[in-house]
Design a protein around this motif. Sequence first.
Motif, PDB file in Angstrom:
ATOM      1  N   LEU A 151       0.811  -1.219   0.000  1.00  0.00           N
ATOM      2  CA  LEU A 151       0.000   0.000   0.000  1.00  0.00           C
ATOM      3  C   LEU A 151       0.846   1.272   0.000  1.00  0.00           C
ATOM      4  N   ARG A 194      -1.801   4.129  -5.844  1.00  0.00           N
ATOM      5  CA  ARG A 194      -2.819   3.956  -4.803  1.00  0.00           C
ATOM      6  C   ARG A 194      -4.233   4.029  -5.347  1.00  0.00           C
ATOM      7  N   TYR A 247     -12.527   9.353  -2.415  1.00  0.00           N
ATOM      8  CA  TYR A 247     -11.808  10.624  -2.241  1.00  0.00           C
ATOM      9  C   TYR A 247     -10.988  10.998  -3.474  1.00  0.00           C
ATOM     10  N   ARG A 300     -14.220   2.359  -5.640  1.00  0.00           N
ATOM     11  CA  ARG A 300     -13.654   3.038  -6.818  1.00  0.00           C
ATOM     12  C   ARG A 300     -13.039   2.060  -7.810  1.00  0.00           C
ATOM     13  N   SER A 310      -5.208   7.627   4.201  1.00  0.00           N
ATOM     14  CA  SER A 310      -3.940   7.858   3.500  1.00  0.00           C
ATOM     15  C   SER A 310      -3.855   6.992   2.256  1.00  0.00           C
ATOM     16  N   VAL A 311      -4.474   5.805   2.301  1.00  0.00           N
ATOM     17  CA  VAL A 311      -4.478   4.965   1.106  1.00  0.00           C
ATOM     18  C   VAL A 311      -5.307   5.602  -0.016  1.00  0.00           C
ATOM     19  N   THR A 312      -6.351   6.338   0.347  1.00  0.00           N
ATOM     20  CA  THR A 312      -7.149   6.991  -0.697  1.00  0.00           C
ATOM     21  C   THR A 312      -6.511   8.292  -1.173  1.00  0.00           C
ATOM     22  N   GLY A 313      -5.363   8.667  -0.612  1.00  0.00           N
ATOM     23  CA  GLY A 313      -4.656   9.834  -1.116  1.00  0.00           C
ATOM     24  C   GLY A 313      -4.720  11.060  -0.213  1.00  0.00           C
TER      25      GLY A 313
END
Lengths: 248, 264
Positions: free
Chosen positions: A52, A73, A102, A153, B164-167
Motif C-alpha cells: 500500500l 494507490r 476521495y 472506486r 492515506s491509502v485513498t490519497g
Amino acid sequence: MSVEAVKIRNVDLKYDEQLVLDDICLDIDEKDFMAVIGPNGGGKSTLLKLILGILKPDSGEVQVFGRDPVKSRHLMGYLPQHVNFDPDFPINVFETVLTGRYHGLFKGYNAEDREAVLKVLDDMEMRDLKDRQISKLSGGQMQRVFIARAIVRDPKLLIMDEPMASIDPEMQSSFYNLMARLNEKMAIILVSHDVGAVSTHVDKIACLNRKLFYHGDVENSANGLEEIYHCPIELISHGIPHRILKDH
Amino acid sequence: MLEIFQYPFMQKALVAAVLISVACGVVGSYVVIKRIVSLSGAISHAAFGGVGMGYFLGVNPVLAAIPFSIVSAMAIGGVRQVAKISEDTAIGILWSVGMAIGVIFINLTPGYAPDLFSYLFGSILTVSNSDLLIMLVLDMIIVAVVYIFRREFLAVSFDEEFSSVTGVHALAIYLLLLALVALSVVVLIKAVGVILLIALFTIPAAIAKQYSYNIRNLMILATVIGIILTTTGLILSYIFDLASGATIVMVLAAAFAISYYLNG
C-alpha cells in the motif's frame, strides 16, 4: 504485455532493529487471488502496508502496476484489519463508503461518486441501511460496509487484512462467492492466520513468517491430495507431522 | 434579572460566550470523535508558556500564546515521526513544561502580573474589545479551514490509515487539525483559562454526540449547547458572585450528567 499487479524484489524491513521481513520476493498477477498465511507477528500486515506504500522497505523494491505503490494507490482498495473509531462517530454507512471515492484536496464528491456508492451498497445488500450510523451495525454488516468502501472506486488490486476475523462462520461461503465475483475484475491478496479457511477458495498461497515461502498454485498442489482425502483439506499445517505441501 | 445585560462588561461577556462556543462546537467535535482530549489538554497548558512570554515581552499575552500553542501542537503531533517518543509521553512533558516556561517568564518580568489568575482560570467578565476581536478573527479562520478541509478531517478522524491509502495526506491533515485546536485554545484562554478550558472543548461536543450522527449537525448542536451552558454559567456566577470560569465548568458538568442520565 500486461503489467504485474504486485512485484516485490528482495525486500527487507526492520522495526526497531528487528528484521520483520527478510528478503521477500513476491509476484501477483492481474487476476490472481492470493492468500498469505502465517502466524501472528509473522509480518503479514507489514507486507500489506508495503504494497500500500504506507511503509517503505529498508532495502529491495516494491512495485504496484509497474510503479511506486504511492503512485498506484488509486488502483488499490484496502480492507484494514481493525477500524478503531469512537462508537458514537457521526458518520453513516453511505458517508463511510463515500470516503473511498476521495479525489483530493478541494475536490468534492460528485453525482457519479454518489451513484457508485449506491451501486456498491446494492451489491453488498446494504442499501437499506445506507443511513444507519456506522456502529449500529452488526459485525458482519460493518465488514460489508468496509469491503464496499474498499471496492467503491473499482480498484484493480484488492488488499484485505484478516477479512475473516469479523465475519460469522456461516457468512464465509457468501464472502468467498463475493470474492470470486470481484476476482473477475481485480487481483486480490488477503492475509489470514486461519490456515484452514482460505485454502479451498484462493488460487495461490504463500506462507509468511519473516521469510516468505511461496506454495504457488493451489490447484496444482492440491488436486491429487483431494482425491486421497475425499474432502477439501487444510493445505498447510506447520509443525504438524502430516505435512501436505513440500517442506520449506 | 435582565438588567444585568445592560452592563457593558456583561454584554462583552455574552459576545465572548458565543465566540468561544463556536470554537468549542466546531473544533471540540473533532477533539471528541478523534479522541484527542488529553492532547488538547497538553496544548492548552503549553499555551501558558506563551502567556508568560507575552508578559515578559510586553505584548498581548493572548497573541503571544498563538505561536506557543501552535508550536507545541506540532511538536506533540509530529513527535512520532521523528523520534521514538510516544505521543502520550510527549503530552505529559509539554503539559508541564509549557506551564513551567510561563511561570519562569513571569518571574523574570519586573513587577506584579495583576491578571495572571485570569489566564489560569479565566475571567470572561474582563474580556476587552481587543480580546473579542482576536477571538472573532480566530473563529473565522477556524470555521473557514474546517469548511475547506471538512472531507479530509472526517476521513482522517474516522480511519487515518485508510484515508492515506485513498490519497489524503493524513499527517498534514492531522497537524492542521492540531493547529486548529491550538487556535481554539487561544480563543478560550481569556474566558475560561488554560486549566479549565478543556471542559469547554469536550463537554458540549460530548453531549451533542449523543443526539447527532452527522458531523455538521454535531458541530451546530455543540455550538448551541455551548452558548446556552456558558451563558447559564455566566448568569449564575453573577448571581452567586462566584468565579465565572469555574461556574461555567460546573454547569457544563451538570448538563453532561443530566444528558447522560436521560440517554442511559
